[in-house]
Structures are given as structure tokens and as C-alpha cells.
Design a protein around this motif. Sequence first.
Motif, PDB file in Angstrom:
ATOM      1  N   PHE A  35       0.865  -1.179   0.000  1.00  0.00           N
ATOM      2  CA  PHE A  35       0.000   0.000   0.000  1.00  0.00           C
ATOM      3  C   PHE A  35       0.899   1.225   0.000  1.00  0.00           C
ATOM      4  CE2 PHE A  35      -4.214  -1.804   0.889  1.00  0.00           C
ATOM      5  CZ  PHE A  35      -3.855  -3.106   1.188  1.00  0.00           C
ATOM      6  N   ARG A  36       0.317   2.367  -0.301  1.00  0.00           N
ATOM      7  CA  ARG A  36       1.092   3.606  -0.244  1.00  0.00           C
ATOM      8  C   ARG A  36       0.220   4.743   0.236  1.00  0.00           C
ATOM      9  NH1 ARG A  36       2.091   4.591  -6.755  1.00  0.00           N
ATOM     10  NH2 ARG A  36      -0.056   5.167  -7.315  1.00  0.00           N
ATOM     11  N   GLN A  37       0.881   5.709   0.838  1.00  0.00           N
ATOM     12  CA  GLN A  37       0.174   6.876   1.357  1.00  0.00           C
ATOM     13  C   GLN A  37       0.967   8.132   1.031  1.00  0.00           C
ATOM     14  OE1 GLN A  37      -0.762   6.716   5.560  1.00  0.00           O
ATOM     15  NE2 GLN A  37      -2.445   8.167   5.287  1.00  0.00           N
ATOM     16  N   ALA A  38       0.356   8.984   0.225  1.00  0.00           N
ATOM     17  CA  ALA A  38       0.948  10.267  -0.104  1.00  0.00           C
ATOM     18  C   ALA A  38       0.543  11.285   0.958  1.00  0.00           C
ATOM     19  CB  ALA A  38       0.485  10.709  -1.484  1.00  0.00           C
ATOM     20  N   PRO A  39       1.312  12.362   1.102  1.00  0.00           N
ATOM     21  CA  PRO A  39       0.986  13.369   2.121  1.00  0.00           C
ATOM     22  C   PRO A  39      -0.422  13.914   1.949  1.00  0.00           C
ATOM     23  CG  PRO A  39       3.173  13.748   1.238  1.00  0.00           C
ATOM     24  CD  PRO A  39       2.567  12.668   0.402  1.00  0.00           C
ATOM     25  N   GLY A  40      -1.177  13.913   3.022  1.00  0.00           N
ATOM     26  CA  GLY A  40      -2.518  14.454   2.996  1.00  0.00           C
ATOM     27  C   GLY A  40      -3.560  13.572   2.352  1.00  0.00           C
ATOM     28  N   LYS A  41      -3.164  12.350   1.999  1.00  0.00           N
ATOM     29  CA  LYS A  41      -4.108  11.446   1.331  1.00  0.00           C
ATOM     30  C   LYS A  41      -4.263  10.165   2.132  1.00  0.00           C
ATOM     31  CE  LYS A  41      -3.286  13.144  -3.341  1.00  0.00           C
ATOM     32  NZ  LYS A  41      -2.995  12.773  -4.757  1.00  0.00           N
ATOM     33  N   GLU A  42      -5.287   9.423   1.782  1.00  0.00           N
ATOM     34  CA  GLU A  42      -5.515   8.142   2.436  1.00  0.00           C
ATOM     35  C   GLU A  42      -4.541   7.093   1.911  1.00  0.00           C
ATOM     36  OE1 GLU A  42     -10.336   8.570   3.278  1.00  0.00           O
ATOM     37  OE2 GLU A  42      -9.581   7.050   1.918  1.00  0.00           O
ATOM     38  N   ARG A  43      -4.409   6.023   2.673  1.00  0.00           N
ATOM     39  CA  ARG A  43      -3.566   4.923   2.254  1.00  0.00           C
ATOM     40  C   ARG A  43      -4.257   4.166   1.119  1.00  0.00           C
ATOM     41  NH1 ARG A  43      -0.828   1.383   6.885  1.00  0.00           N
ATOM     42  NH2 ARG A  43      -0.281   3.526   7.447  1.00  0.00           N
ATOM     43  N   ASP A  44      -3.552   3.972   0.030  1.00  0.00           N
ATOM     44  CA  ASP A  44      -4.113   3.337  -1.153  1.00  0.00           C
ATOM     45  C   ASP A  44      -3.474   1.982  -1.417  1.00  0.00           C
ATOM     46  OD1 ASP A  44      -4.303   6.460  -2.989  1.00  0.00           O
ATOM     47  OD2 ASP A  44      -5.818   5.467  -1.753  1.00  0.00           O
ATOM     48  N   PHE A  45      -4.254   1.102  -1.955  1.00  0.00           N
ATOM     49  CA  PHE A  45      -3.779  -0.213  -2.369  1.00  0.00           C
ATOM     50  C   PHE A  45      -2.868  -0.084  -3.590  1.00  0.00           C
ATOM     51  CE2 PHE A  45      -3.740  -4.578  -3.464  1.00  0.00           C
ATOM     52  CZ  PHE A  45      -4.034  -4.690  -4.813  1.00  0.00           C
ATOM     53  N   VAL A  46      -1.813  -0.896  -3.602  1.00  0.00           N
ATOM     54  CA  VAL A  46      -0.910  -0.923  -4.753  1.00  0.00           C
ATOM     55  C   VAL A  46      -0.930  -2.297  -5.430  1.00  0.00           C
ATOM     56  CG1 VAL A  46       1.485  -0.719  -5.512  1.00  0.00           C
ATOM     57  CG2 VAL A  46       0.595   0.834  -3.757  1.00  0.00           C
ATOM     58  N   ALA A  47      -0.636  -3.342  -4.647  1.00  0.00           N
ATOM     59  CA  ALA A  47      -0.537  -4.678  -5.229  1.00  0.00           C
ATOM     60  C   ALA A  47      -0.641  -5.721  -4.125  1.00  0.00           C
ATOM     61  CB  ALA A  47       0.783  -4.850  -5.975  1.00  0.00           C
ATOM     62  N   THR A  48      -1.035  -6.920  -4.517  1.00  0.00           N
ATOM     63  CA  THR A  48      -1.106  -8.018  -3.575  1.00  0.00           C
ATOM     64  C   THR A  48      -0.762  -9.323  -4.270  1.00  0.00           C
ATOM     65  OG1 THR A  48      -2.501  -9.095  -1.909  1.00  0.00           O
ATOM     66  CG2 THR A  48      -3.580  -8.410  -3.936  1.00  0.00           C
ATOM     67  N   ILE A  49      -0.285 -10.285  -3.480  1.00  0.00           N
ATOM     68  CA  ILE A  49       0.153 -11.565  -4.030  1.00  0.00           C
ATOM     69  C   ILE A  49      -0.289 -12.678  -3.089  1.00  0.00           C
ATOM     70  CG2 ILE A  49       2.429 -11.381  -2.916  1.00  0.00           C
ATOM     71  CD1 ILE A  49       3.607 -12.692  -5.465  1.00  0.00           C
ATOM     72  N   ASN A  50      -0.696 -13.798  -3.665  1.00  0.00           N
ATOM     73  CA  ASN A  50      -1.187 -14.881  -2.815  1.00  0.00           C
ATOM     74  C   ASN A  50      -0.008 -15.651  -2.204  1.00  0.00           C
ATOM     75  OD1 ASN A  50      -0.271 -16.395  -4.991  1.00  0.00           O
ATOM     76  ND2 ASN A  50      -2.095 -17.688  -5.090  1.00  0.00           N
ATOM     77  N   ARG A  51      -0.331 -16.653  -1.418  1.00  0.00           N
ATOM     78  CA  ARG A  51       0.688 -17.322  -0.625  1.00  0.00           C
ATOM     79  C   ARG A  51       1.757 -18.021  -1.470  1.00  0.00           C
ATOM     80  NH1 ARG A  51      -3.999 -17.274   2.012  1.00  0.00           N
ATOM     81  NH2 ARG A  51      -4.035 -16.883   4.267  1.00  0.00           N
ATOM     82  N   SER A  52       1.353 -18.575  -2.573  1.00  0.00           N
ATOM     83  CA  SER A  52       2.305 -19.295  -3.419  1.00  0.00           C
ATOM     84  C   SER A  52       3.036 -18.391  -4.406  1.00  0.00           C
ATOM     85  CB  SER A  52       1.585 -20.395  -4.202  1.00  0.00           C
ATOM     86  OG  SER A  52       0.718 -19.822  -5.175  1.00  0.00           O
ATOM     87  N   GLY A  53       2.479 -17.198  -4.620  1.00  0.00           N
ATOM     88  CA  GLY A  53       3.039 -16.292  -5.621  1.00  0.00           C
ATOM     89  C   GLY A  53       2.429 -16.476  -6.985  1.00  0.00           C
ATOM     90  N   GLY A  54       1.463 -17.368  -7.095  1.00  0.00           N
ATOM     91  CA  GLY A  54       0.885 -17.658  -8.392  1.00  0.00           C
ATOM     92  C   GLY A  54      -0.195 -16.706  -8.845  1.00  0.00           C
ATOM     93  N   SER A  55      -0.713 -15.906  -7.911  1.00  0.00           N
ATOM     94  CA  SER A  55      -1.760 -14.940  -8.268  1.00  0.00           C
ATOM     95  C   SER A  55      -1.392 -13.574  -7.723  1.00  0.00           C
ATOM     96  CB  SER A  55      -3.108 -15.369  -7.686  1.00  0.00           C
ATOM     97  OG  SER A  55      -3.562 -16.549  -8.304  1.00  0.00           O
ATOM     98  N   THR A  56      -1.604 -12.566  -8.552  1.00  0.00           N
ATOM     99  CA  THR A  56      -1.335 -11.194  -8.156  1.00  0.00           C
ATOM    100  C   THR A  56      -2.491 -10.299  -8.591  1.00  0.00           C
ATOM    101  OG1 THR A  56      -0.153 -10.790 -10.230  1.00  0.00           O
ATOM    102  CG2 THR A  56       1.170 -11.434  -8.319  1.00  0.00           C
TER     103      THR A  56
END
Length: 120
Positions: A35-56
Motif C-alpha cells: 500500500f502507499r500513502q501520499a501526504p494528505g491522502k488516504e492509504r491506497d492499495f498498490v498490489a497483492t500476491i497470494n501465498r504461493s506467488g501464483g496470483s497477483t
Amino acid sequence: QLQASGGGLVQAGDSLRLSCAASGRTVSNHVMGWFRQAPGKERDFVATINRSGGSTYYADSVKGRFTISRDNAKNTVYLQMNSLKPEDTAVYYCAAGNTLESYSGSYYYWGQGTQVTVSS
């Protein structure tokens, strides 16, 4: 504990690779997200990966430029960021969760964040 690192000051178009190392926890037991958060903004989702790495799954704003990956043997998750833009400037956080989704509330362990600054 999750420790994010690899941030820095770069120019637009450059690349960075963020790392998220886990201590006291086994990364392979969790879905991992960035996730990322810019100054003055809410925390935004960037990327996610499953346990095996097979799905993103990626936010539209980073799709095609960022790549999330994991090395369960090293207990580490990565975020390769290419073609960086000034609007990517933010504090980047890694997090561990249970489901492959963008909702931050589903992630229960968070790292301390690493600053990424992209100059134009």
C-alpha cells in the motif's frame, strides 16, 4: 514484524525495488500486499500476491509498471517499480493478510513504511 526497505529519491522514469522482510513471522502463511500513502491522502492499495506467488492483483494506476513477487525461502516480498512517475511519491507499506484483495482492513500485520520520492 515486517520491515520495508529500498525506498529513495529517484527521477521520473527510473526504477526502484522495494523489499519487505519478515522477522518472527512466516511470510508464506500470508497473503502479502503493498500500500502507499501520499501526504494528505488516504492509504491506497498498490498490489497483492497470494501465498504461493501464483496470483497477483494490482491497482490500475500501477498495472504494467509495478510487479509484486515473493521469495518464501527468504521470507521476503518485493515490489519492482519501473517507469516511476511523480505521482508515485508516497510512503510505501507492506502488509500481511488473509485474502487477495485491495481492502486495507483485511490486512492485519503492517510494516513501518519506506519513503519513495520521484522527482520530475
